[in-house]
Design a protein around this motif. Sequence first.
Motif, PDB file in Angstrom:
ATOM      1  N   LEU A  18       0.831  -1.214   0.000  1.00 21.81           N
ATOM      2  CA  LEU A  18       0.000   0.000   0.000  1.00 21.81           C
ATOM      3  C   LEU A  18       0.858   1.254   0.000  1.00 21.81           C
ATOM      4  CD1 LEU A  18      -2.918  -1.078   2.356  1.00 21.81           C
ATOM      5  CD2 LEU A  18      -2.919  -0.945  -0.149  1.00 21.81           C
ATOM      6  N   GLY A  19       2.006   1.201   0.654  1.00 22.81           N
ATOM      7  CA  GLY A  19       2.933   2.340   0.620  1.00 22.81           C
ATOM      8  C   GLY A  19       3.479   2.588  -0.773  1.00 22.81           C
ATOM      9  N   LEU A  20       3.705   1.515  -1.511  1.00 26.45           N
ATOM     10  CA  LEU A  20       4.200   1.650  -2.885  1.00 26.45           C
ATOM     11  C   LEU A  20       3.117   2.144  -3.844  1.00 26.45           C
ATOM     12  CD1 LEU A  20       6.301  -1.609  -2.952  1.00 26.45           C
ATOM     13  CD2 LEU A  20       7.211   0.717  -3.153  1.00 26.45           C
ATOM     14  N   LEU A  21       1.868   1.849  -3.544  1.00 26.37           N
ATOM     15  CA  LEU A  21       0.759   2.238  -4.421  1.00 26.37           C
ATOM     16  C   LEU A  21       0.047   3.514  -3.972  1.00 26.37           C
ATOM     17  CD1 LEU A  21      -0.807  -1.297  -5.011  1.00 26.37           C
ATOM     18  CD2 LEU A  21       0.581   0.041  -6.609  1.00 26.37           C
ATOM     19  N   GLU A  22       0.512   4.124  -2.918  1.00 25.66           N
ATOM     20  CA  GLU A  22      -0.130   5.330  -2.378  1.00 25.66           C
ATOM     21  C   GLU A  22      -0.177   6.427  -3.439  1.00 25.66           C
ATOM     22  OE1 GLU A  22      -2.049   7.929  -0.544  1.00 25.66           O
ATOM     23  OE2 GLU A  22      -1.584   6.214   0.734  1.00 25.66           O
ATOM     24  N   ARG A  23      -1.332   7.013  -3.629  1.00 26.22           N
ATOM     25  CA  ARG A  23      -1.481   8.097  -4.607  1.00 26.22           C
ATOM     26  C   ARG A  23      -0.929   9.422  -4.090  1.00 26.22           C
ATOM     27  NH1 ARG A  23      -6.636   5.425  -5.344  1.00 26.22           N
ATOM     28  NH2 ARG A  23      -6.612   4.370  -7.345  1.00 26.22           N
ATOM     29  N   ASP A  24      -1.059   9.654  -2.794  1.00 21.46           N
ATOM     30  CA  ASP A  24      -0.575  10.902  -2.190  1.00 21.46           C
ATOM     31  C   ASP A  24       0.954  10.861  -2.145  1.00 21.46           C
ATOM     32  OD1 ASP A  24       0.231  12.989  -0.512  1.00 21.46           O
ATOM     33  OD2 ASP A  24      -1.466  12.716   0.855  1.00 21.46           O
ATOM     34  N   LEU A  25       1.581  11.721  -2.916  1.00 21.10           N
ATOM     35  CA  LEU A  25       3.039  11.714  -3.014  1.00 21.10           C
ATOM     36  C   LEU A  25       3.736  11.955  -1.681  1.00 21.10           C
ATOM     37  CD1 LEU A  25       3.538  13.646  -6.368  1.00 21.10           C
ATOM     38  CD2 LEU A  25       3.588  11.173  -5.971  1.00 21.10           C
ATOM     39  N   THR A  26       3.087  12.658  -0.776  1.00 17.38           N
ATOM     40  CA  THR A  26       3.709  12.921   0.524  1.00 17.38           C
ATOM     41  C   THR A  26       3.705  11.682   1.421  1.00 17.38           C
ATOM     42  OG1 THR A  26       1.650  13.707   1.550  1.00 17.38           O
ATOM     43  CG2 THR A  26       3.043  15.355   0.437  1.00 17.38           C
ATOM     44  N   LYS A  27       2.882  10.691   1.073  1.00 17.67           N
ATOM     45  CA  LYS A  27       2.788   9.460   1.868  1.00 17.67           C
ATOM     46  C   LYS A  27       3.431   8.257   1.175  1.00 17.67           C
ATOM     47  CE  LYS A  27      -1.597  10.841   3.951  1.00 17.67           C
ATOM     48  NZ  LYS A  27      -3.026  10.503   4.022  1.00 17.67           N
ATOM     49  N   ARG A  28       3.668   8.368  -0.117  1.00 19.42           N
ATOM     50  CA  ARG A  28       4.168   7.238  -0.901  1.00 19.42           C
ATOM     51  C   ARG A  28       5.627   6.936  -0.561  1.00 19.42           C
ATOM     52  NH1 ARG A  28       4.050   8.108  -7.081  1.00 19.42           N
ATOM     53  NH2 ARG A  28       1.846   8.383  -6.579  1.00 19.42           N
ATOM     54  N   VAL A  29       5.986   5.672  -0.647  1.00 27.18           N
ATOM     55  CA  VAL A  29       7.381   5.270  -0.540  1.00 27.18           C
ATOM     56  C   VAL A  29       8.127   6.012  -1.641  1.00 27.18           C
ATOM     57  CG1 VAL A  29       8.967   3.336  -0.723  1.00 27.18           C
ATOM     58  CG2 VAL A  29       6.754   3.019   0.381  1.00 27.18           C
ATOM     59  N   ARG A  30       9.232   6.642  -1.278  1.00 29.60           N
ATOM     60  CA  ARG A  30       9.882   7.554  -2.209  1.00 29.60           C
ATOM     61  C   ARG A  30      10.969   6.929  -3.066  1.00 29.60           C
ATOM     62  NH1 ARG A  30      10.367  11.795   2.501  1.00 29.60           N
ATOM     63  NH2 ARG A  30       8.164  12.061   2.820  1.00 29.60           N
ATOM     64  N   SER A  31      11.538   5.830  -2.607  1.00 32.84           N
ATOM     65  CA  SER A  31      12.671   5.295  -3.354  1.00 32.84           C
ATOM     66  C   SER A  31      12.875   3.811  -3.063  1.00 32.84           C
ATOM     67  CB  SER A  31      13.946   6.049  -2.961  1.00 32.84           C
ATOM     68  OG  SER A  31      14.273   5.758  -1.606  1.00 32.84           O
ATOM     69  N   ALA A  32      13.668   3.192  -3.917  1.00 32.87           N
ATOM     70  CA  ALA A  32      14.042   1.794  -3.692  1.00 32.87           C
ATOM     71  C   ALA A  32      14.838   1.680  -2.395  1.00 32.87           C
ATOM     72  CB  ALA A  32      14.847   1.277  -4.873  1.00 32.87           C
TER      73      ALA A  32
END
Length: 86
Positions: free
Chosen positions: A46-60
Motif C-alpha cells: 500500500l505504501g508503494l501504491l499510495e497516490r498521495d506523493l507525501t505518503k508514498r514510498v519515495r525510493s528503492a
Amino acid sequence: WEVLTGQRLFTAESDVALVRAVLEAQVLAPSQVRPGLPDFIDRLVLGLLERDLTKRVRSAREVALELRQLEGAHAPWPHGQRALGE
C-alpha cells in the motif's frame, strides 16, 4: 499487488474507465483479497501504491530499509505458504 493476489488491481470495460479506476478507485490491501498475508506485506504494497506523493514510498532505498528492518524479525507465512523467492 497482482502477483500477491492473483488478480488484476484495476479492471474496467473501457480504457477511459480503466484510467478513472487507476486515478480514483480504492486500493484494497492484498490480504483483503488473499487472507493470511502478513501485515507487513500490506503496509509495504500500500505504501508503494499510495497516490498521495507525501505518503508514498519515495525510493528503492526506502523499500530496502524497510525490508532490512524486517530481516531477522519473524514474519510467519500462514498455512505453509512461503515468502516470495523461496
